[in-house]
Write an enzyme that holds these catalytic residues in place. Sequence first.
Site, PDB file in Angstrom:
ATOM      1  CB  VAL A  13      -0.877   0.036   1.293  1.00 36.31           C
ATOM      2  CG1 VAL A  13      -1.923   1.312   1.232  1.00 36.31           C
ATOM      3  CG2 VAL A  13      -1.975  -1.250   1.161  1.00 36.31           C
ATOM      4  NE  ARG A  88     -13.119  -5.945  11.092  1.00 30.08           N
ATOM      5  CZ  ARG A  88     -12.794  -5.390  10.057  1.00 30.08           C
ATOM      6  NH1 ARG A  88     -12.060  -4.319  10.098  1.00 30.08           N
ATOM      7  NH2 ARG A  88     -12.906  -6.151   8.942  1.00 30.08           N
ATOM      8  CG  ASN A  95      -1.459  -3.884  12.369  1.00 34.87           C
ATOM      9  OD1 ASN A  95      -0.259  -4.480  12.210  1.00 34.87           O
ATOM     10  ND2 ASN A  95      -2.257  -3.860  11.283  1.00 34.87           N
ATOM     11  CB  VAL A 118      -3.626   3.398   5.109  1.00 26.70           C
ATOM     12  CG1 VAL A 118      -4.156   2.517   4.229  1.00 26.70           C
ATOM     13  CG2 VAL A 118      -3.506   4.939   4.717  1.00 26.70           C
ATOM     14  CG  ASP A 148     -15.468   0.304   3.012  1.00 28.34           C
ATOM     15  OD1 ASP A 148     -14.974  -0.499   2.746  1.00 28.34           O
ATOM     16  OD2 ASP A 148     -15.600   0.672   4.177  1.00 28.34           O
ATOM     17  NE  ARG A 151     -12.196  -3.118  -1.552  1.00 24.43           N
ATOM     18  CZ  ARG A 151     -11.218  -3.179  -0.604  1.00 24.43           C
ATOM     19  NH1 ARG A 151     -11.842  -3.213   0.605  1.00 24.43           N
ATOM     20  NH2 ARG A 151      -9.891  -3.534  -0.698  1.00 24.43           N
ATOM     21  CG  HIS A 175     -11.984   0.349   6.074  1.00 24.40           C
ATOM     22  ND1 HIS A 175     -12.581   0.252   4.626  1.00 24.40           N
ATOM     23  CD2 HIS A 175     -10.900  -0.428   6.041  1.00 24.40           C
ATOM     24  CE1 HIS A 175     -11.693  -0.296   3.961  1.00 24.40           C
ATOM     25  NE2 HIS A 175     -10.682  -0.867   4.720  1.00 24.40           N
TER      26      HIS A 175
END
Length: 309
Positions: A13, A88, A95, A118, A148, A151, A175
Amino acid sequence: MKRKVSVIGAGFVGTMTAQRIVEKNLADVVLLDIVEGLPQGKALDIMQSASVERFSSKITGSNDFADTGNSDIVVFTAGFARAPGMSREELALKNGGIVKSVVETVARHAPDCIIIMVTNPLDVMTHLAWKTSGFPAQRVMGMGGILDSSRYRAFLAEELNVSAGSIETMVLGSHGDSMVPVATHTNAGGIPVSRLIEKERLEAIIERTKNGGAEIVNLLKSGSAWHAPSSSVVAMVEAILGDSKRIFPVSAYLTGQYGIEDVHIGVPVKLGAAGIEEIYEIALSDKELEGLKQSAKTVSKTFAGLKIS
Ligand code: APR
């Protein structure tokens, strides 16, 4: 004056984001990663395409956070992508530590920058970045809603056999799988899509959009999407650097709007030179509002589970 954008994380990314920024001549870019040689090698490769792609923006690779100094914007992509089957919460724990330490360091070197988060889980990491940086809320935001929405627009366009650009929509909320597409703001050339697509078919498309990231993860087997995510980040970078005042769904800090507070969640905002210049509170159906509130609850719960003060 030349603008400067630093991109933290020279993975899929981050590198594509850096490439899109310089190819559009939006700013000079510092691409930074913890892995020695990785950002330098990628920056060198991109820089060597300048004469062919005809851009004049500079790109440099670095492992030194001091090089992010004086950045107008810092984009955070450092961290792991979601592996198939990973929850998640598991991803947040993995992270959270990275995001906290990286944001702390960047906030010292680039105290006036605007942060675009991000790293996933997006809204949780955006909230963590805001808390860690101590920056005003208008300078900390997350990229989720544009992705989103894009998409959803792609799938609607495919269904209707029209160009994706002729689809307008507004996808709010967290998200990913608790996103909330706003039906009254979803149209093709001004025609509500509910008049063009049968209810059941539309629901299937919404479901596919919610799982848009996971569908790609499952196909790739390792890693996650980067082309559409980087496009979405760069749309935000462009709006901020150009002070364009475009309205986008962006993960922003709410202080009572929609009856939600003290959480980052995707809502329509005006993006300009100051960052988030306005948060819009639009009329939602009861079901949509409930969806947004549920989405916010999930983000708050995951954030609380991080146990990072
Ligand atoms: N400082 C700088 N870079 C770091 C650090 C750190 N502390 N920790 C990890 N990185 C770097 C890694 O070395 C790697 O190059 O972050 C990069 C992440 O890249 P990828 O693994 O390719 O992940 P990518 O697909 O780019 O996704 C990054 O964005 O969309 C989200 O869900 C996605 O959370 C994920 C993030």
